[in-house]
Design a protein around this motif. Structure first.
Motif, PDB file in Angstrom:
ATOM      1  N   GLU A 252      61.965 -33.753   9.496  1.00 25.91           N
ATOM      2  CA  GLU A 252      62.237 -32.317   9.491  1.00 25.91           C
ATOM      3  C   GLU A 252      60.970 -31.499   9.739  1.00 25.91           C
ATOM      4  OE1 GLU A 252      64.261 -31.212   5.971  1.00 25.91           O
ATOM      5  OE2 GLU A 252      66.070 -32.370   6.414  1.00 25.91           O
ATOM      6  N   THR A 253      59.849 -31.972   9.167  1.00 22.14           N
ATOM      7  CA  THR A 253      58.588 -31.254   9.377  1.00 22.14           C
ATOM      8  C   THR A 253      58.178 -31.296  10.840  1.00 22.14           C
ATOM      9  OG1 THR A 253      57.905 -31.873   7.160  1.00 22.14           O
ATOM     10  CG2 THR A 253      56.178 -31.102   8.662  1.00 22.14           C
ATOM     11  N   ASN A 254      58.309 -32.451  11.468  1.00 24.25           N
ATOM     12  CA  ASN A 254      57.933 -32.589  12.879  1.00 24.25           C
ATOM     13  C   ASN A 254      58.865 -31.782  13.792  1.00 24.25           C
ATOM     14  OD1 ASN A 254      55.772 -34.298  12.295  1.00 24.25           O
ATOM     15  ND2 ASN A 254      57.061 -36.144  12.399  1.00 24.25           N
ATOM     16  N   GLU A 255      60.131 -31.717  13.398  1.00 23.94           N
ATOM     17  CA  GLU A 255      61.060 -30.922  14.188  1.00 23.94           C
ATOM     18  C   GLU A 255      60.700 -29.434  14.126  1.00 23.94           C
ATOM     19  OE1 GLU A 255      63.704 -31.623  16.215  1.00 23.94           O
ATOM     20  OE2 GLU A 255      63.061 -33.727  16.104  1.00 23.94           O
ATOM     21  N   GLN A 256      60.311 -28.965  12.939  1.00 25.25           N
ATOM     22  CA  GLN A 256      59.902 -27.559  12.803  1.00 25.25           C
ATOM     23  C   GLN A 256      58.632 -27.277  13.599  1.00 25.25           C
ATOM     24  OE1 GLN A 256      59.534 -26.841   8.601  1.00 25.25           O
ATOM     25  NE2 GLN A 256      61.764 -26.937   8.228  1.00 25.25           N
ATOM     26  N   LYS A 257      57.707 -28.238  13.574  1.00 23.06           N
ATOM     27  CA  LYS A 257      56.485 -28.062  14.366  1.00 23.06           C
ATOM     28  C   LYS A 257      56.805 -27.961  15.848  1.00 23.06           C
ATOM     29  CE  LYS A 257      53.279 -30.386  11.203  1.00 23.06           C
ATOM     30  NZ  LYS A 257      52.361 -31.551  11.015  1.00 23.06           N
ATOM     31  N   TYR A 258      57.735 -28.809  16.321  1.00 21.99           N
ATOM     32  CA  TYR A 258      58.062 -28.743  17.743  1.00 21.99           C
ATOM     33  C   TYR A 258      58.785 -27.441  18.088  1.00 21.99           C
ATOM     34  CZ  TYR A 258      59.481 -29.827  22.448  1.00 21.99           C
ATOM     35  OH  TYR A 258      59.637 -29.770  23.799  1.00 21.99           O
ATOM     36  N   ASP A 259      59.564 -26.911  17.159  1.00 25.12           N
ATOM     37  CA  ASP A 259      60.196 -25.617  17.407  1.00 25.12           C
ATOM     38  C   ASP A 259      59.152 -24.538  17.668  1.00 25.12           C
ATOM     39  OD1 ASP A 259      62.736 -26.576  17.246  1.00 25.12           O
ATOM     40  OD2 ASP A 259      62.971 -26.115  15.097  1.00 25.12           O
ATOM     41  N   GLU A 260      58.061 -24.595  16.892  1.00 23.78           N
ATOM     42  CA  GLU A 260      56.993 -23.628  17.112  1.00 23.78           C
ATOM     43  C   GLU A 260      56.325 -23.836  18.472  1.00 23.78           C
ATOM     44  OE1 GLU A 260      54.360 -24.085  13.855  1.00 23.78           O
ATOM     45  OE2 GLU A 260      55.792 -23.361  12.332  1.00 23.78           O
ATOM     46  N   VAL A 261      56.123 -25.101  18.841  1.00 27.85           N
ATOM     47  CA  VAL A 261      55.536 -25.397  20.158  1.00 27.85           C
ATOM     48  C   VAL A 261      56.464 -24.924  21.267  1.00 27.85           C
ATOM     49  CG1 VAL A 261      54.806 -27.250  21.697  1.00 27.85           C
ATOM     50  CG2 VAL A 261      54.193 -27.336  19.271  1.00 27.85           C
ATOM     51  N   ARG A 262      57.742 -25.183  21.103  1.00 30.31           N
ATOM     52  CA  ARG A 262      58.708 -24.769  22.122  1.00 30.31           C
ATOM     53  C   ARG A 262      58.730 -23.261  22.291  1.00 30.31           C
ATOM     54  NH1 ARG A 262      63.624 -22.913  21.561  1.00 30.31           N
ATOM     55  NH2 ARG A 262      63.688 -23.505  19.364  1.00 30.31           N
ATOM     56  N   LYS A 263      58.680 -22.539  21.159  1.00 27.09           N
ATOM     57  CA  LYS A 263      58.676 -21.084  21.241  1.00 27.09           C
ATOM     58  C   LYS A 263      57.405 -20.570  21.898  1.00 27.09           C
ATOM     59  CE  LYS A 263      61.611 -20.410  17.162  1.00 27.09           C
ATOM     60  NZ  LYS A 263      61.668 -19.908  15.763  1.00 27.09           N
ATOM     61  N   ALA A 264      56.279 -21.258  21.644  1.00 27.02           N
ATOM     62  CA  ALA A 264      55.023 -20.838  22.275  1.00 27.02           C
ATOM     63  C   ALA A 264      55.072 -21.081  23.787  1.00 27.02           C
ATOM     64  CB  ALA A 264      53.856 -21.602  21.658  1.00 27.02           C
ATOM     65  N   ILE A 265      55.720 -22.145  24.210  1.00 31.22           N
ATOM     66  CA  ILE A 265      55.795 -22.449  25.651  1.00 31.22           C
ATOM     67  C   ILE A 265      56.785 -21.537  26.354  1.00 31.22           C
ATOM     68  CG2 ILE A 265      56.460 -24.217  27.336  1.00 31.22           C
ATOM     69  CD1 ILE A 265      55.433 -26.323  25.359  1.00 31.22           C
ATOM     70  N   LEU A 266      57.970 -21.386  25.766  1.00 28.96           N
ATOM     71  CA  LEU A 266      59.041 -20.636  26.415  1.00 28.96           C
ATOM     72  C   LEU A 266      59.025 -19.156  26.067  1.00 28.96           C
ATOM     73  CD1 LEU A 266      61.968 -23.188  25.948  1.00 28.96           C
ATOM     74  CD2 LEU A 266      60.444 -22.928  27.910  1.00 28.96           C
ATOM     75  N   GLY A 267      58.210 -18.756  25.098  1.00 26.63           N
ATOM     76  CA  GLY A 267      58.140 -17.340  24.749  1.00 26.63           C
ATOM     77  C   GLY A 267      59.369 -16.841  24.046  1.00 26.63           C
ATOM     78  N   ASP A 268      59.931 -17.621  23.128  1.00 28.03           N
ATOM     79  CA  ASP A 268      61.140 -17.206  22.415  1.00 28.03           C
ATOM     80  C   ASP A 268      60.850 -16.198  21.315  1.00 28.03           C
ATOM     81  OD1 ASP A 268      62.619 -18.738  23.987  1.00 28.03           O
ATOM     82  OD2 ASP A 268      62.992 -20.354  22.553  1.00 28.03           O
ATOM     83  N   ASP A 269      59.563 -16.091  20.885  1.00 32.54           N
ATOM     84  CA  ASP A 269      59.251 -15.146  19.795  1.00 32.54           C
ATOM     85  C   ASP A 269      59.556 -13.721  20.206  1.00 32.54           C
ATOM     86  OD1 ASP A 269      56.346 -17.009  18.648  1.00 32.54           O
ATOM     87  OD2 ASP A 269      58.464 -17.122  18.074  1.00 32.54           O
ATOM     88  N   GLU A 270      59.119 -13.368  21.445  1.00 31.86           N
ATOM     89  CA  GLU A 270      59.345 -12.008  21.928  1.00 31.86           C
ATOM     90  C   GLU A 270      60.817 -11.707  22.062  1.00 31.86           C
ATOM     91  OE1 GLU A 270      57.174 -11.574  25.486  1.00 31.86           O
ATOM     92  OE2 GLU A 270      55.212 -11.898  24.556  1.00 31.86           O
ATOM     93  N   SER A 271      61.552 -12.710  22.572  1.00 32.21           N
ATOM     94  CA  SER A 271      62.985 -12.487  22.742  1.00 32.21           C
ATOM     95  C   SER A 271      63.688 -12.335  21.401  1.00 32.21           C
ATOM     96  CB  SER A 271      63.613 -13.649  23.527  1.00 32.21           C
ATOM     97  OG  SER A 271      63.456 -14.862  22.806  1.00 32.21           O
ATOM     98  N   ASP A 272      63.190 -13.108  20.353  1.00 35.59           N
ATOM     99  CA  ASP A 272      63.784 -12.978  19.017  1.00 35.59           C
ATOM    100  C   ASP A 272      63.530 -11.593  18.441  1.00 35.59           C
ATOM    101  OD1 ASP A 272      64.664 -15.515  19.210  1.00 35.59           O
ATOM    102  OD2 ASP A 272      63.011 -16.406  18.050  1.00 35.59           O
ATOM    103  N   ASP A 273      62.270 -11.079  18.663  1.00 35.66           N
ATOM    104  CA  ASP A 273      61.965  -9.738  18.172  1.00 35.66           C
ATOM    105  C   ASP A 273      62.835  -8.703  18.855  1.00 35.66           C
ATOM    106  OD1 ASP A 273      60.078 -10.893  16.593  1.00 35.66           O
ATOM    107  OD2 ASP A 273      58.391 -10.494  17.980  1.00 35.66           O
TER     108      ASP A 273
END
Length: 597
Positions: A252-273
């Protein structure tokens, strides 16, 4: 099943997610191409490729081996992944080098060709350094054999343009080694020709083998990461354990880490905001969509049109399986007539019959009888086979010799059995300008096959049918003597000279006809001139008629008074003329005697 499992860190749940990840990565790799690469990459980064890096490397290498033509696309994909996750790019490169060394030790030519091609394009994409490329060439050319030189030639074709820019001196040394191998003459002639062709390609600057195509140049130079690996097998990190499932205690920890990496690559943070701050806009959009849905329901039922040709592919598959599973043509025709064809799908039946016939190693009479049966059942199939004949004849130069022979024999069967009207021969124009070597072979096999079934007398009688003469004018040209001689020589060379009797007679009498035509043309021109002169003389006589009538009375009154004087003068003139004739004859005799002397 995943919803039923509440403990997400359990091995069962991890096993299911691993299988789903494997299936997803294989599906993404198998559908990538040059046009959809930019859209596929975000979908790939949506999966946990760090956990499945072994699966990704294995899927890429397997797909490239199966489809070498897509090597450029796979290399461009690795280049993009390498900029975001360099460890995965290095893993793929290490596995390719290991595959190359294993194939070299086993003398596996197919493995060497696929791995060197992939490595060459990774050099072009600057994922791999030029050192590994030069080491590969040195290893292949150290003890040259036919296979090793062939692999080296293919490798340097793919990456020669990039190597020439990165390391010009070493690149020149490689070609000097090729020149030495060529002068030694210990390899096969075929491989020597490949080396000579390589020198010609180098002279043209590798124009046929560009390092990158614009559509696949996706990485900026400042973002590119190059791995300087070499052929030292001990230093290569293959990580074979990542190919197989292994429970992760910190899943679960590694999956959460990859979610952060994925958001950094695809730019999902801005879209979530944006989504969080724009709730009112989302509600308005949903209301608008609801209104559009109600309007569409009021307008009527929604019709969906399939633009993917799925029905056509399924139909062709059904026809193919029906043909291959039938024992004889009657059973095949009976099964195919049970298929519910849509309007204008008869052409697919004809195309599949012709295509299956052309794919056979030798011609099978089964296909001719099957095509004949369909032509006899419905005239629509005759028209479609007519179109197939035209299309095949126009593109006959693209067929291999075996396919060309099968197609020609198939249409010969339809013609001699009267399944296909003989008017299709009007598409053939037998002359030097409108035929190629392939089309002449097609015509040769076609007529030889018809002659074998019908016999030369019957074939000659069919071709001399006066009602069909217009359709055979292209086969037996009579307009130009050059084309006529070409047709005579062609049919004579294939053993059917008996068909050219009329052409020979036409060619023999052609000069006489030309002279007669010229004479008739001259006579018609002369007749036109005489009619013009007669019209002119008639107009002159009409203009003089009045003057002759006015003078007639005066001439009658004077004729009586002059009659006596005319009679006396005539006697005297006759005497004088006789004397003058005798004197002239004497003078002529004297002149002739002087000439003789």
């Amino acid at each position: 099943m995943q919803k039923d499992i509440k403990d997400r860190s359990s091995p069962e749940y991890q096993r299911m997610t691993w299988d789903a990840l494997k299936k997803s990565i294989n599906g993404i790799i198998n559908k990538v191409n040059i046009s959809n690469l930019k859209n596929i990459l975000p979908e790939l980064f949506g999966e946990n490729v760090i956990r499945g890096r072994g699966l990704l490397a294995r899927a890429l290498m397997k797909a490239q081996t199966a489809s070498p033509g897509f090597t450029r696309v796979y290399a461009a994909m690795v280049a993009v992944i390498n900029t975001k996750m360099p460890a995965i790019g290095e893993l793929i490169l290490a596995r390719l080098i290991n595959q190359f060394l294993r194939g070299y030790r086993r003398n596996d030519k197919s493995t060497l060709l696929s791995s060197t091609k992939f490595l060459a394009h990774l050099v072009n994409q600057q994922v791999a350094g030029e050192i590994v490329a030069l080491q590969i060439l040195a290893l292949l050319l150290e003890n040259p054999t036919d296979d090793s030189v062939e692999v080296a030639v293919g490798f340097i074709k793919e990456c020669g343009q990039e190597l020439g820019e990165l390391s010009a001196d070493a690149f020149n040394n490689v070609f000097e080694r090729f020149r030495g191998i060529l002068h030694e003459g210990e390899i096969d002639k075929r491989v020597q020709y490949m080396i000579e062709n390589l020198f010609a390609i180098r002279k043209r600057g590798f124009a046929e083998f560009p390092a990158k195509v614009p559509e696949l140049d996706l990485v900026e130079e400042e973002d590119q990461i190059t791995h300087d690996l070499n052929l030292d097998e001990e230093e290569l990190k293959i990580e074979e354990e990542t190919d197989y499932f292994k429970p992760d205690p910190a899943y679960e920890t590694n999956e959460q880490k990859y979610d952060e990496v994925r958001k950094a690559i695809l730019g999902d943070d801005e879209s979530d905001d944006d989504e969080g701050g724009g709730g009112d806009d989302d509600e308005e959009d949903e209301e608008e969509k609801a209104r559009q849905a109600e309007a569409s329901l009021e307008a009527g039922p929604l019709t969906i049109t399939d633009e993917t040709d799925t029905d056509l592919v399924n139909l062709r598959r059904t026809i193919y399986l029906t043909i291959m599973s039938s024992l004889d043509f009657e059973e095949c025709a009976h099964k195919m007539l049970k298929i519910q064809f849509k309007p204008n799908q008869e052409i697919e039946v004809c195309r599949m019959i012709l295509e299956c016939c052309s794919q056979e190693r030798t011609y099978l009479r089964f296909y001719g009888l099957l095509g004949q049966r369909f032509c006899m059942i419905d005239r629509a199939y005759q028209e479609q086979f007519d179109l197939c004949f035209v299309k095949q004849y126009q593109s006959i130069h693209r067929l291999e010799t075996n396919k060309l022979r099968n197609v020609a024999k198939f249409f010969a069967h339809l013609l001699h059995s009267d399944g296909l009207p003989w008017s299709v021969l009007s598409y053939i124009h037998l002359n030097e300008e409108e035929t190629t070597s392939s089309s002449r072979i097609f015509i040769k096999i076609l007529f030889q096959e018809i002659s074998e079934y019908l016999g030369l007398p019957k074939l000659n009688a069919r071709l001399k049918d006066p009602t069909m003469e217009a359709h055979y004018s292209g086969l037996f040209p009579k307009e130009h003597p050059k084309d006529t001689r070409f047709a005579i020589n062609f049919f004579t060379s294939i053993g059917l000279g008996g068909l050219t009797d009329e052409l020979r007679e036409h060619l023999r009498t052609a000069p006489k006809r030309i002279m007669e035509m010229q004479a008739s043309a001259a006579a018609s021109a002369a007749g036109a001139d005489s009619s013009d002169s007669d019209s002119d003389s008639s107009s002159d006589s009409d203009s003089d008629s009045d003057s002759s009538d006015s003078d007639s009375s005066s001439s009658d009154s004077s004729s009586d008074s002059d009659s006596s004087s005319d009679s006396s003068s005539s006697d005297s003139s006759s005497d004088s003329s006789s004397d003058s004739d005798s004197s002239s004859s004497d003078s002529d005799a004297k002149s002739r005697r002087k000439r003789r002397r």
